[in-house]
Design an enzyme around this catalytic site. Structure first.
Site, PDB file in Angstrom:
ATOM      1  N   GLU B 122       0.825  -1.204   0.000  1.00  0.00           N
ATOM      2  CA  GLU B 122       0.000   0.000   0.000  1.00  0.00           C
ATOM      3  C   GLU B 122       0.860   1.254   0.000  1.00  0.00           C
ATOM      4  O   GLU B 122       0.547   2.245  -0.668  1.00  0.00           O
ATOM      5  CB  GLU B 122      -0.918  -0.029   1.234  1.00  0.00           C
ATOM      6  CG  GLU B 122      -2.009   1.018   1.240  1.00  0.00           C
ATOM      7  CD  GLU B 122      -2.797   1.064  -0.047  1.00  0.00           C
ATOM      8  OE1 GLU B 122      -3.106  -0.018  -0.619  1.00  0.00           O
ATOM      9  OE2 GLU B 122      -3.101   2.180  -0.523  1.00  0.00           O
ATOM     10  N   SER B 208      19.103  -8.345  -8.341  1.00  0.00           N
ATOM     11  CA  SER B 208      18.003  -8.467  -9.297  1.00  0.00           C
ATOM     12  C   SER B 208      18.199  -9.512 -10.392  1.00  0.00           C
ATOM     13  O   SER B 208      17.227 -10.156 -10.769  1.00  0.00           O
ATOM     14  CB  SER B 208      17.727  -7.113  -9.954  1.00  0.00           C
ATOM     15  OG  SER B 208      17.543  -6.113  -8.994  1.00  0.00           O
ATOM     16  N   HIS B 337       3.169  -9.949  -9.509  1.00  0.00           N
ATOM     17  CA  HIS B 337       4.617 -10.151  -9.510  1.00  0.00           C
ATOM     18  C   HIS B 337       5.289  -9.074  -8.648  1.00  0.00           C
ATOM     19  O   HIS B 337       6.163  -9.370  -7.841  1.00  0.00           O
ATOM     20  CB  HIS B 337       5.152 -10.101 -10.933  1.00  0.00           C
ATOM     21  CG  HIS B 337       6.640  -9.950 -10.995  1.00  0.00           C
ATOM     22  ND1 HIS B 337       7.497 -10.958 -10.634  1.00  0.00           N
ATOM     23  CD2 HIS B 337       7.429  -8.900 -11.337  1.00  0.00           C
ATOM     24  CE1 HIS B 337       8.753 -10.534 -10.760  1.00  0.00           C
ATOM     25  NE2 HIS B 337       8.736  -9.285 -11.192  1.00  0.00           N
ATOM     26  N   SER B 338       4.858  -7.849  -8.812  1.00  0.00           N
ATOM     27  CA  SER B 338       5.421  -6.734  -8.045  1.00  0.00           C
ATOM     28  C   SER B 338       4.446  -5.572  -8.162  1.00  0.00           C
ATOM     29  O   SER B 338       3.387  -5.709  -8.787  1.00  0.00           O
ATOM     30  CB  SER B 338       6.772  -6.305  -8.625  1.00  0.00           C
ATOM     31  OG  SER B 338       6.584  -5.641  -9.864  1.00  0.00           O
TER      32      SER B 338
END
Lengths: 398, 446
Positions: B122, B208, B337-338
């Protein structure tokens, strides 16, 4: 990796005796009594070699350094023996150190690891599967876990599968973790540079690709004495290092090398001879070309050259080079790698920023052409002493 | 017939692995490791009088019927589980019989993670942090495996394993600090959110690029093996990352070089938008293990006890026998996913709801606890309230904290500061002094 071409390239460096067992069956490489040799003898043109068949002689003469006196007793060693000596010293002094890569167990295709497995054990000198991304990734892991990792890539031409692991991982490990983790214990070694017949995939000089990568060090020695000292410094250095070994010098370069360990500092260029008219910068094999060019320039043009061996490509010794150019006003940089984006471009750009008003002539780069490294055209491709000599002539007359 | 036989033989390896759970074969002598260095089958002298194949590369039998081996994706490797979807133990011998305290801790860690995920997701939506990845639905894979390890075991992760770090005790303040990239971040603000790392908790900092950690884990395990200190390494990755060349490299190296390593694949059904039927054509990731000579198992990732049991046994044997293990934990990625992804673009809300409502690791464990009288609705309510409060407090603290000093842009590139970086640092400082009104200096530590 093409197995047959590796064998061909390495054949120059193998002791011939190893092949004699196969001669009995009449198959395989064999010696004089082999089927292949018998066939060749039947060919009319085979007795004497015509001009067209003559293999081109080397484009340089190795110039040995004087015998060092400050590091204790020395021994005659060629380049691969000096590497073995450095590795031997390392395995002896650091019990965590391990050496791995393709074919290192039996001694390596260039004999750099001969005898080490027998001396230090199978768990410390071992073969890996044929996978460069795995070799470097594995090496990073060994280093992260706190052990010294010395990874061999069989030819610098084959380092590219490992490019992601080197650039995205090894180089950035410390920075991205806020110094919680690092792979400073990692050293990658690879044979580098032209060898007379290596062609596209056994001749490359890829230092420029790695020069663009903050976080790693890139080091290239000009001979056995430098190689051992620089390799030991790379191994001790707390950053991941890539150490390129000029393969054409593995047997051709012989010097008196200290038996005990010693360090030659990284990121320090070496002024090999002082001069007042032109600065010549090179590294690796090309240093020997440049030394000869310096003599030619003195003899034929009366021009005094200052020859600098950069030694460390990244981070490079800006101060020494600029100091020299401030003095001479002219700079020639030479490397085998293609000219566009080659490391000479970086040196040239920095020097013109720092020494613009001192320059008497544009900075000259004598490098390989922007082509893949050719096979039969190698004598035309390489930045030989005549091209360098000519560049000096043009700079002097600018 | 021969094909079926060979298929059965292949699965036989896996069945046997599945059956070898708590303490069977493999005697472990304390302080003595089965150090099988270079224990490749020594080649017998070649003998052409024998009808057996003499090839150095493989020594199976000859066969004179032409038959291709079926990959057999239909039935595939079975999924090991301890609880059914309602949290009831199926085979009592498989219940790890953990204490109430341990199980409550599992539950609280899973739900705390879930709460932190909701709040940080959020906060990205509100522009407070730049990016976030949730762990919804996969909490069981994190907690079950983390609990089965020793605190000294080294963890290499991908990016969806925050629960492992949470289980080990990484404080909320440091999770938040990394996401906010504030001056308390152990990573010194250099990476995007969720790229956690902790030296003290033996959790290697996340990066990453996918799957790069897999061969690294093999190397770390090799070094750990040589240290001989009863340590293992675990390497987490998703089923998508398992397609990378680095995964193949890591599997092959770990098996060939005999490393005490657990490969833990979270097969959650999607790699961003790519479903598994576009990721691989074989029987998932577990079926690849035997190809590398590796013991492999498939488990129900939403069953925290199944994950625990498999990881526990894999760890014990990896260290005792110096060989890698492959665990494929089947689960489902309930979240996007993100924060840069909206998964309604490629899957239905019904599909997501099924997993959220009917097969969730948290609710399964809750049923297990409630059935034993270890947890009540009141406990649930008060725990939810408490965990939300602690997360919010950490959140508010993190939000107020300044960012790290911009000098930290230039450090740790190398172990030491180099002259050229020092020059660049000075040139930035001079520039910022001159143009300071264009730089957000007030947000950063002095």
């Amino acid at each position: 990796s093409a197995i047959t071409t590796v064998m061909a390239a390495a054949a120059r460096f193998f002791v011939r005796g190893a092949q004699s067992k196969l001669a009995l069956a009449g198959v395989g490489p064999g010696t004089q009594s082999s089927f292949g040799a018998a066939l060749l003898k039947l060919s009319p043109g085979c007795g004497s070699r015509t001009n067209a068949q003559r293999r081109y002689a080397a484009h340089f003469t190795f110039q040995p350094d004087p015998v060092p006196t400050q590091y204790g007793p020395t021994q005659k060693m060629n380049l691969f023996q000096s590497i073995t000596s450095a590795l031997d010293n390392t395995l002896a002094s650091d019990p965590t150190a391990v050496i791995f890569g393709e074919d290192v167990a039996f001694g390596g295709v260039f004999r750099c690891t001969v005898g080490l497995r027998d001396k230090y054990g199978k768990d410390r000198v071992f073969n890996t599967p044929l996978c460069e991304q795995g070799i470097v990734g594995f090496g990073i892991g060994v280093a992260v876990a706190g052990a010294k990792a010395i990874a061999e890539i069989q030819f610098a031409d084959y380092i590219f599968p490992a490019f992601d692991q080197i650039v995205n991982e090894a180089a950035k490990y410390r920075y991205r973790s806020g110094n919680l983790f690092d792979c400073g214990n990692l050293t990658i070694r690879a044979p580098w540079g032209c060898v007379g017949h290596g062609s596209l995939y056994h001749s490359q000089s890829p230092e420029a690709f790695f020069a663009h990568c903050p976080g790693i060090k890139v080091v290239i020695p000009r001979g056995p004495l430098q190689a051992k000292g620089l390799l030991l410094s790379c191994i001790a250095d707390q950053n991941p290092c890539i150490f390129f070994e000029p393969k054409i010098l593995y047997r051709a370069a012989v010097e008196q090398v200290p038996v005990e360990p010693y360090n030659i500092p990284l990121s320090q260029a070496e002024v090999l001879q002082e001069g007042s008219d032109v600065t010549l910068v090179a590294w690796g094999t090309q240093i020997h070309v440049m030394r000869e060019v310096a003599s030619m320039a003195q003899e034929k043009l009366g021009v005094s050259c200052e020859v600098i061996d950069l030694q460390t490509i990244l981070p490079w010794d800006i101060e020494t080079v600029c100091k020299s150019v401030v003095k001479t006003g002219r700079l020639l940089i030479s490397h085998e790698a293609p000219v566009t984006g080659g490391f000479a471009a970086e040196i040239s750009s920095t020097v013109q920023e720092e020494c613009f008003l001192n320059l008497e002539a544009p900075i000259s780069r004598v490098c390989g052409y922007d082509t893949p490294f050719p096979h039969i055209f190698e004598p035309f491709y390489i930045p030989d002493k005549w091209k360098c000599f000519d560049a000096i002539k043009r700079m002097i007359n600018y | 017939m021969a094909a079926v036989r060979s298929v059965n033989k292949m699965f036989g390896v896996c069945f046997r692995a599945a059956r070898q759970t708590a303490g069977l074969t493999g005697v472990r002598l304390p302080g003595h490791r089965a150090f099988r260095v270079g224990a490749v089958q020594r080649q017998q002298p070649f003998d052409s009088s024998l009808e057996k194949p003499q090839f150095p590369g493989a020594s199976a039998e000859f066969v004179d019927q032409l038959e291709f081996i079926q990959p057999n994706v239909i039935s595939g490797i079975p999924v090991y589980r301890v609880m059914d979807r309602q949290g009831n133990i199926i085979n009592p011998s498989q219940d790890p019989q953990l204490s109430k305290e341990t199980v409550l801790n599992f539950y609280q860690k899973m739900t705390l993670l879930n709460t932190m995920d909701r709040i940080l997701y959020e906060s990205q939506r509100q522009g407070r942090i730049s990016f976030y990845m949730t762990n919804y639905g996969e909490e069981g894979t994190h907690i079950g495996s983390a609990a089965a390890l020793d605190p000294n075991d080294l963890v290499f992760g991908q990016y969806r394993e925050a629960g492992v770090l949470m289980y080990r005790g990484f404080p909320l303040d440091l999770f938040m600090a990394q996401c906010y990239a504030n001056a308390d971040d152990l990573g010194k603000g250099r990476q995007m959110p969720v790229h956690y790392g902790s030296r003290d908790l033996n959790f290697v900092t996340i990066s990453s690029p996918l799957a790069t950690q897999i061969p690294q884990a093999a190397g770390a395990a090799y070094a750990v093996k040589r240290e001989n200190m009863n340590r293992a390494v675990i390497c987490y990755f998703g089923e998508g990352a398992a397609s990378e060349g680095d995964a193949h490299a890591g599997f092959n190296f770990s098996a060939t070089l005999e490393c005490p390593l657990i490969f833990f694949c979270r097969n959650n059904g999607y790699a961003i938008s790519t479903p598994t039927n576009e990721q691989y054509r074989g029987d998932g990731i577990a079926a690849r293990g035997p190809g590398y000579g590796m013991l492999s198992i498939r488990v129900d990732g939403n069953d925290v006890f199944a994950v625990y049991n498999a990881t526990k046994e894999a760890r014990r044997r990896a260290v005792a026998e110096n060989q890698p293990f492959l665990i494929e934990a089947m689960t489902y990625r309930i979240g996007h996913h993100s924060t840069s992804d909206d998964s309604s673009a490629y899957r239905s809300v019904d599909e997501v709801n099924y997993w959220d409502k009917q097969d969730h690791p948290i609710s399964r464990l809750r049923h297990y606890m409630m059935a034993r009288g270890w947890w009540s609705e009141d406990d649930e309510r008060s725990w939810r309230k408490q965990s939300r409060k602690t997360v919010m407090e950490a959140f508010e603290r993190a939000e107020k904290r300044l960012k790290p000093n911009p000098e930290l842009l230039f450090t740790d590139v190398y172990h030491e500061m180099t002259p050229h970086l020092d020059k660049q640092r000075e040139s930035l400082w001079r520039h910022v002094q001159q143009y300071k009104e264009h730089y957000p200096l007030d947000l950063y530590d002095k």
